[in-house]
Design an enzyme around this catalytic site. Structure first.
Site, PDB file in Angstrom:
ATOM      1  N   TYR A 142       0.749  -1.312  -0.052  1.00  0.00           N
ATOM      2  CA  TYR A 142      -0.199   0.036   0.062  1.00  0.00           C
ATOM      3  C   TYR A 142       0.799   1.196   0.132  1.00  0.00           C
ATOM      4  O   TYR A 142       0.306   2.502  -0.566  1.00  0.00           O
ATOM      5  CB  TYR A 142      -0.785   0.101   1.214  1.00  0.00           C
ATOM      6  CG  TYR A 142      -2.143  -0.726   1.010  1.00  0.00           C
ATOM      7  CD1 TYR A 142      -2.364  -2.002   0.901  1.00  0.00           C
ATOM      8  CD2 TYR A 142      -3.285   0.054   1.333  1.00  0.00           C
ATOM      9  CE1 TYR A 142      -3.385  -2.638   0.811  1.00  0.00           C
ATOM     10  CE2 TYR A 142      -4.470  -0.563   1.323  1.00  0.00           C
ATOM     11  CZ  TYR A 142      -4.700  -1.971   1.075  1.00  0.00           C
ATOM     12  OH  TYR A 142      -5.957  -2.713   0.867  1.00  0.00           O
ATOM     13  N   LYS A 191       2.972 -15.403   2.548  1.00  0.00           N
ATOM     14  CA  LYS A 191       3.388 -16.209   1.457  1.00  0.00           C
ATOM     15  C   LYS A 191       4.697 -16.276   1.252  1.00  0.00           C
ATOM     16  O   LYS A 191       5.506 -15.997   0.277  1.00  0.00           O
ATOM     17  CB  LYS A 191       2.843 -15.238  -0.016  1.00  0.00           C
ATOM     18  CG  LYS A 191       2.740 -15.991  -1.177  1.00  0.00           C
ATOM     19  CD  LYS A 191       1.798 -16.818  -1.445  1.00  0.00           C
ATOM     20  CE  LYS A 191       1.973 -17.769  -2.589  1.00  0.00           C
ATOM     21  NZ  LYS A 191       1.055 -18.914  -2.931  1.00  0.00           N
ATOM     22  N   ASP A 223      -2.905 -18.397   0.404  1.00  0.00           N
ATOM     23  CA  ASP A 223      -3.879 -19.103  -0.629  1.00  0.00           C
ATOM     24  C   ASP A 223      -4.530 -20.142   0.396  1.00  0.00           C
ATOM     25  O   ASP A 223      -5.892 -20.145   0.224  1.00  0.00           O
ATOM     26  CB  ASP A 223      -3.409 -19.593  -1.867  1.00  0.00           C
ATOM     27  CG  ASP A 223      -1.839 -20.053  -1.378  1.00  0.00           C
ATOM     28  OD1 ASP A 223      -1.481 -20.274  -0.330  1.00  0.00           O
ATOM     29  OD2 ASP A 223      -1.299 -20.759  -2.309  1.00  0.00           O
ATOM     30  N   ASP A 247      -6.289  -7.013   4.323  1.00  0.00           N
ATOM     31  CA  ASP A 247      -7.541  -6.467   3.790  1.00  0.00           C
ATOM     32  C   ASP A 247      -8.649  -7.438   3.039  1.00  0.00           C
ATOM     33  O   ASP A 247      -9.589  -7.513   3.135  1.00  0.00           O
ATOM     34  CB  ASP A 247      -6.948  -5.422   2.597  1.00  0.00           C
ATOM     35  CG  ASP A 247      -8.164  -4.609   1.999  1.00  0.00           C
ATOM     36  OD1 ASP A 247      -9.300  -4.329   2.688  1.00  0.00           O
ATOM     37  OD2 ASP A 247      -8.149  -4.636   0.711  1.00  0.00           O
ATOM     38  N   ASP A 251     -12.434  -9.054   4.524  1.00  0.00           N
ATOM     39  CA  ASP A 251     -13.691  -9.221   3.819  1.00  0.00           C
ATOM     40  C   ASP A 251     -14.161 -10.531   3.510  1.00  0.00           C
ATOM     41  O   ASP A 251     -15.423 -10.669   3.818  1.00  0.00           O
ATOM     42  CB  ASP A 251     -13.387  -8.569   2.123  1.00  0.00           C
ATOM     43  CG  ASP A 251     -13.583  -7.082   2.375  1.00  0.00           C
ATOM     44  OD1 ASP A 251     -13.374  -6.261   3.114  1.00  0.00           O
ATOM     45  OD2 ASP A 251     -14.205  -6.383   1.234  1.00  0.00           O
TER      46      ASP A 251
HETATM   47  C1  IPM Z   1     -10.429  -1.201   4.269  1.00  0.00           C
HETATM   48  C2  IPM Z   1     -10.567  -0.611   2.766  1.00  0.00           C
HETATM   49  C3  IPM Z   1      -9.386   0.349   2.591  1.00  0.00           C
HETATM   50  C4  IPM Z   1      -8.000  -0.549   2.262  1.00  0.00           C
HETATM   51  C5  IPM Z   1      -9.552   1.200   1.082  1.00  0.00           C
HETATM   52  C6  IPM Z   1     -10.613   2.116   1.213  1.00  0.00           C
HETATM   53  C7  IPM Z   1      -8.240   2.129   0.699  1.00  0.00           C
HETATM   54  O1  IPM Z   1     -10.775  -1.376   2.014  1.00  0.00           O
HETATM   55  O2  IPM Z   1     -10.283  -0.248   5.090  1.00  0.00           O
HETATM   56  O3  IPM Z   1     -10.295  -2.400   4.248  1.00  0.00           O
HETATM   57  O4  IPM Z   1      -7.989  -0.931   1.182  1.00  0.00           O
HETATM   58  O5  IPM Z   1      -7.440  -0.231   3.517  1.00  0.00           O
HETATM   59 MN    MN Z   2     -10.910  -3.477   2.728  1.00  0.00          MN
END
Ligand code: IPM
Ligand code: MN
Length: 373
Positions: A142, A191, A223, A247, A251
């Site tokens: 990032y 990884k 993975d 990240d 999710d």
């Molecule tokens: C999160 C979001 C952010 C990230 C984005 C919006 C930059 O997806 O906080 O998880 O990737 O960190």
């Molecule tokens: Mn995110």
């Protein structure tokens, strides 16, 4: 206690979910005698529209001078669909994380029996799922050098980590694994079969493990981890990982609880602490009062805990559980008989201030209507 809280509502559904959390915090203040001063600041696409800058200096300044920051969400489709845009809302969030030195993002993953049916996983795999992801937040790909060749046909993003960057978040994760009630297991996800940075993570964590003899450490390739989270999520207790893997995996993990809208997070570092739901700005739902405020409200609960208000934090969590158990849920969880964002916020506040009668007539809790008779 008196605390100064910066509120950054942000874009999309950010304002409407954050308003529910602020309302919850105000209800907690009324009940407990604590005092919260809220200062509203700009960040994201709305900040670009108003000032040309996704993170105005005043916002950084206010955050640095606050006790905690409550953030909604940022992002707008007009930037998502324009890869050539030079100024982007996300730059604001990344710069804020860096400016506040928020190196650890902590994302708990729980499941709720009343929502098991919403998960693609079988019930037996969901019961007892309780893990927490420690995602590194101010390093890795990032924040590495980004390059695009002059002719626009070659691009690169550099991924860099230093040992001290790994150690400081690993220490937090180890300490968390030692807490009463935890299963004292730490899984490093990397990884290391391919990436040099991952090998540094593995080496560093291996060396640190002897300082935490009561914590069992295991190592998993990312993975495989993505698959294991779906196959056998119960095996995880404390998960430690670098920025981008964290990240993506968080999710994915939200699928276990039933909706991305349910998951909160805390970001901690050297000074100011920041709390935000893990979801994005969900522009399609903006302004419709249908977004799930629970991720934000549980982020506010984490804030209370970090501010040393444990009982108050527990009360907020109990209130959230009560809404979920009684079927008071937003559209992401129940597409037909759903309740509005603001109604859920109001019910949570009513629970906190003990205004819920013993028998509730659900028919009277309607769209945007608050009276429970
Ligand atoms: C999160 C979001 C952010 C990230 C984005 C919006 C930059 O997806 O906080 O998880 O990737 O960190
Ligand atoms: Mn995110």
């Amino acid at each position: 206690m008196k605390k100064n809280i910066v509120v950054i509502e942000g874009d999309g559904i950010g304002p409407e979910v954050t308003r529910q959390s602020v309302r919850v915090l105000k209800t907690i203040a009324d009940k407990s005698g604590h005092e919260f001063n809220f200062t509203h600041c700009l960040m994201g696409a709305c900040a670009i529209d108003k000032t040309g800058n996704p993170l105005p200096d005043e916002t950084i300044e206010a955050c640095l001078n606050s006790d905690a920051v409550l953030l909604g969400a940022i992002g707008h489709p007009k930037y998502d669909n324009d890869p050539s845009a030079k100024i982007r809302p996300e730059q604001g969030l990344l710069k804020l994380r860096k400016s506040l030195q928020l190196f650890a993002n902590i994302r708990p993953v729980n499941t709720y029996p009343s929502l098991h049916h919403l998960s693609p996983l079988k019930n037996k795999n969901l019961e007892g799922v309780d893990f927490i992801i420690f995602r590194e937040l101010t390093g890795g790909i990032y924040f590495g050098d980004k390059k695009l060749s002059d002719d626009g046909t070659k691009a690169s993003d550099e991924c860099t980590y230093t040992q001290p960057e790994i150690e400081r978040i690993a220490d937090l994760a180890f300490q968390f694994a030692q807490k009463p009630g935890r299963r004292k297991k730490l899984t490093l996800i990397d990884k290391a079969n391919v990436l040099e940075t991952s090998r540094l993570w593995r080496k560093t964590v291996k060396e640190m493990a002897s300082r935490y003899p009561d914590v069992n450490v295991d190592y998993m390739f990312v993975d495989n981890a993505a698959m294991q989270i779906m196959l056998n999520p119960k095996q995880f207790d404390v998960v430690l990982t670098e920025n981008m893997f964290g990240d993506i995996l968080s999710d994915e993990a939200s699928v276990l609880s039933g909706s991305l809208g349910l998951l909160p997070s805390a970001s901690v570092g050297k000074a100011t602490i920041l709390f935000e739901p893990i979801h994005g700005s969900y522009p399609q739902a903006a302004g419709k009062d249908i977004a799930n405020p629970i991720g934000s409200v549980l982020s506010a609960a984490m804030m209370l805990e970090y501010l040393g208000m444990n009982e108050e934090a527990q009360l907020v969590r109990d209130a959230v559980k009560w809404t979920l158990q009684n079927g008071f849920v937003t559209k992401d969880l129940e597409s037909v008989n759903f309740y509005f964002t603001s109604t859920i916020g109001e019910l949570i506040c009513d629970y906190i201030s003990e205004k819920i009668p013993d028998s509730i007539k659900k028919d009277n809790i309607e769209l945007r209507k608050s009276t429970i008779i």
